[in-house]
Design a protein around this motif. Sequence first.
Motif, PDB file in Angstrom:
ATOM      1  N   GLY A   1       1.351  -1.204  -0.143  1.00  0.00           N
ATOM      2  CA  GLY A   1      -0.192  -0.543  -0.183  1.00  0.00           C
ATOM      3  C   GLY A   1       1.433   1.397  -0.159  1.00  0.00           C
ATOM      4  N   HIS A   2       1.909   1.221  -0.409  1.00  0.00           N
ATOM      5  CA  HIS A   2       3.158   2.353  -0.851  1.00  0.00           C
ATOM      6  C   HIS A   2       1.852   3.429  -1.637  1.00  0.00           C
TER       7      HIS A   2
ATOM      8  N   TRP B   1      11.518   1.136   0.895  1.00  0.00           N
ATOM      9  CA  TRP B   1      11.107  -0.657   1.866  1.00  0.00           C
ATOM     10  C   TRP B   1      12.286  -1.357   0.780  1.00  0.00           C
ATOM     11  N   ILE B   2      12.224  -1.133  -0.310  1.00  0.00           N
ATOM     12  CA  ILE B   2      13.267  -2.416  -1.105  1.00  0.00           C
ATOM     13  C   ILE B   2      14.659  -2.059  -1.133  1.00  0.00           C
ATOM     14  N   GLN B   3      15.193  -1.157  -0.965  1.00  0.00           N
ATOM     15  CA  GLN B   3      16.390  -0.686  -0.254  1.00  0.00           C
ATOM     16  C   GLN B   3      16.723  -1.191   1.223  1.00  0.00           C
ATOM     17  N   GLU B   4      15.922  -1.578   2.183  1.00  0.00           N
ATOM     18  CA  GLU B   4      15.924  -1.930   3.214  1.00  0.00           C
ATOM     19  C   GLU B   4      15.989  -3.804   3.705  1.00  0.00           C
ATOM     20  N   LEU B   5      15.516  -4.386   2.275  1.00  0.00           N
ATOM     21  CA  LEU B   5      15.727  -5.704   2.424  1.00  0.00           C
ATOM     22  C   LEU B   5      16.804  -5.867   2.703  1.00  0.00           C
ATOM     23  N   ASP B   6      16.810  -7.658   3.120  1.00  0.00           N
ATOM     24  CA  ASP B   6      18.297  -8.382   3.004  1.00  0.00           C
ATOM     25  C   ASP B   6      17.745  -9.794   3.845  1.00  0.00           C
ATOM     26  N   PRO B   7      17.969 -10.027   2.731  1.00  0.00           N
ATOM     27  CA  PRO B   7      19.165 -10.273   1.268  1.00  0.00           C
ATOM     28  C   PRO B   7      18.406  -9.345   0.220  1.00  0.00           C
ATOM     29  N   ALA B   8      19.274  -8.559   0.052  1.00  0.00           N
ATOM     30  CA  ALA B   8      18.843  -8.277  -1.276  1.00  0.00           C
ATOM     31  C   ALA B   8      18.246  -8.287  -2.808  1.00  0.00           C
TER      32      ALA B   8
ATOM     33  N   ALA C   1      14.305  -5.723  -8.651  1.00  0.00           N
ATOM     34  CA  ALA C   1      13.252  -5.065  -7.798  1.00  0.00           C
ATOM     35  C   ALA C   1      12.255  -3.744  -8.819  1.00  0.00           C
ATOM     36  N   CYS C   2      11.384  -4.160  -8.502  1.00  0.00           N
ATOM     37  CA  CYS C   2      10.932  -3.065  -9.497  1.00  0.00           C
ATOM     38  C   CYS C   2       9.662  -2.637  -9.263  1.00  0.00           C
ATOM     39  N   THR C   3       9.554  -1.269  -9.409  1.00  0.00           N
ATOM     40  CA  THR C   3       7.890  -1.065  -8.864  1.00  0.00           C
ATOM     41  C   THR C   3       6.877  -0.305  -9.894  1.00  0.00           C
ATOM     42  N   HIS C   4       5.147  -0.270  -9.629  1.00  0.00           N
ATOM     43  CA  HIS C   4       4.701  -0.658 -10.363  1.00  0.00           C
ATOM     44  C   HIS C   4       3.434   0.007  -9.997  1.00  0.00           C
ATOM     45  N   LEU C   5       2.404   1.121 -10.893  1.00  0.00           N
ATOM     46  CA  LEU C   5       1.871   2.012 -10.085  1.00  0.00           C
ATOM     47  C   LEU C   5       0.985   1.184 -10.181  1.00  0.00           C
ATOM     48  N   VAL C   6      -0.447   0.612  -9.841  1.00  0.00           N
ATOM     49  CA  VAL C   6      -1.135  -0.347  -9.522  1.00  0.00           C
ATOM     50  C   VAL C   6      -2.698   0.352  -9.549  1.00  0.00           C
ATOM     51  N   PRO C   7      -3.761   0.601  -9.489  1.00  0.00           N
ATOM     52  CA  PRO C   7      -5.519   0.714  -9.460  1.00  0.00           C
ATOM     53  C   PRO C   7      -6.265   1.098  -8.110  1.00  0.00           C
ATOM     54  N   ASP C   8      -6.018  -0.492  -7.989  1.00  0.00           N
ATOM     55  CA  ASP C   8      -7.031  -1.437  -7.095  1.00  0.00           C
ATOM     56  C   ASP C   8      -5.980  -2.248  -5.889  1.00  0.00           C
ATOM     57  N   PRO C   9      -6.964  -1.847  -4.686  1.00  0.00           N
ATOM     58  CA  PRO C   9      -7.772  -1.686  -4.236  1.00  0.00           C
ATOM     59  C   PRO C   9      -7.950   0.434  -4.633  1.00  0.00           C
TER      60      PRO C   9
END
Length: 224
Positions: A77-78, A87-94, A98-106
């Motif tokens: 819900g970002h 959030w992606i850059q804090e993942l361990d292990p990396a 990693a890609c971002t996407h605009l989604v309309p729902d919900p």
Amino acid sequence: MTDGLVPAGSPAGTIPTVAAARSAPVVAAASVAATRSRPVVAAASVAATRYGPIAAAASVVVHAPGAAARIVGVSLGHRTLAEADHWIQELDPAPVLACTHLVPDPYPHVAISLLTPETFGTEPSLQPAADAAATGPAGRAVVFPGSARLTGTLSVSEILQRSSIARVEILGSGPAGPSAIVDTGDFVRPQFRSGELVLVTTPAAGGVLIPFERRDPTPCCAAH
């Protein structure tokens, strides 16, 4: 405008989505990540190969030592790209990719696709958004093989050698020459198009190029 994002599932490639690779567990991506000259031709190929949706999503991470990397979708819900990037850059292990996407729902928000061996728990209401991120045709890459090496001022040739970016384009002018200089601003977010990563740039003062997406957009763009 959508800050360089396109809706998940859109045929236009303004941001990288990694497609689901259910039967090919991405051995190639791991070896490519270790290859310094072209760290991701394979990762890009895997990302472009779709075998159907992959159930995945948000909040709880289950570590699975020895598991093969595959495409998973995550929706927490970002509301902004900056939140999703953090959030992606804090993942361990990396993740490998990693890609971002605009989604309309919900509701309109930023979902994420990851090439990773990790498993993420999901909230049922956000599952469709996570699935859309995992299976969409385009995306905006935040982490990709070689991304940490793209800092400072580099030639186009150096960018292609250090990372999985396939080509650098000048907005409205076509491909940039190998000797063209890019001031990365330590912030590189290539687009994923037709199975490859493409960095879009624009001319700047001093005869250099800068990435079209900047960490701190100018006031005229910040409201879009």
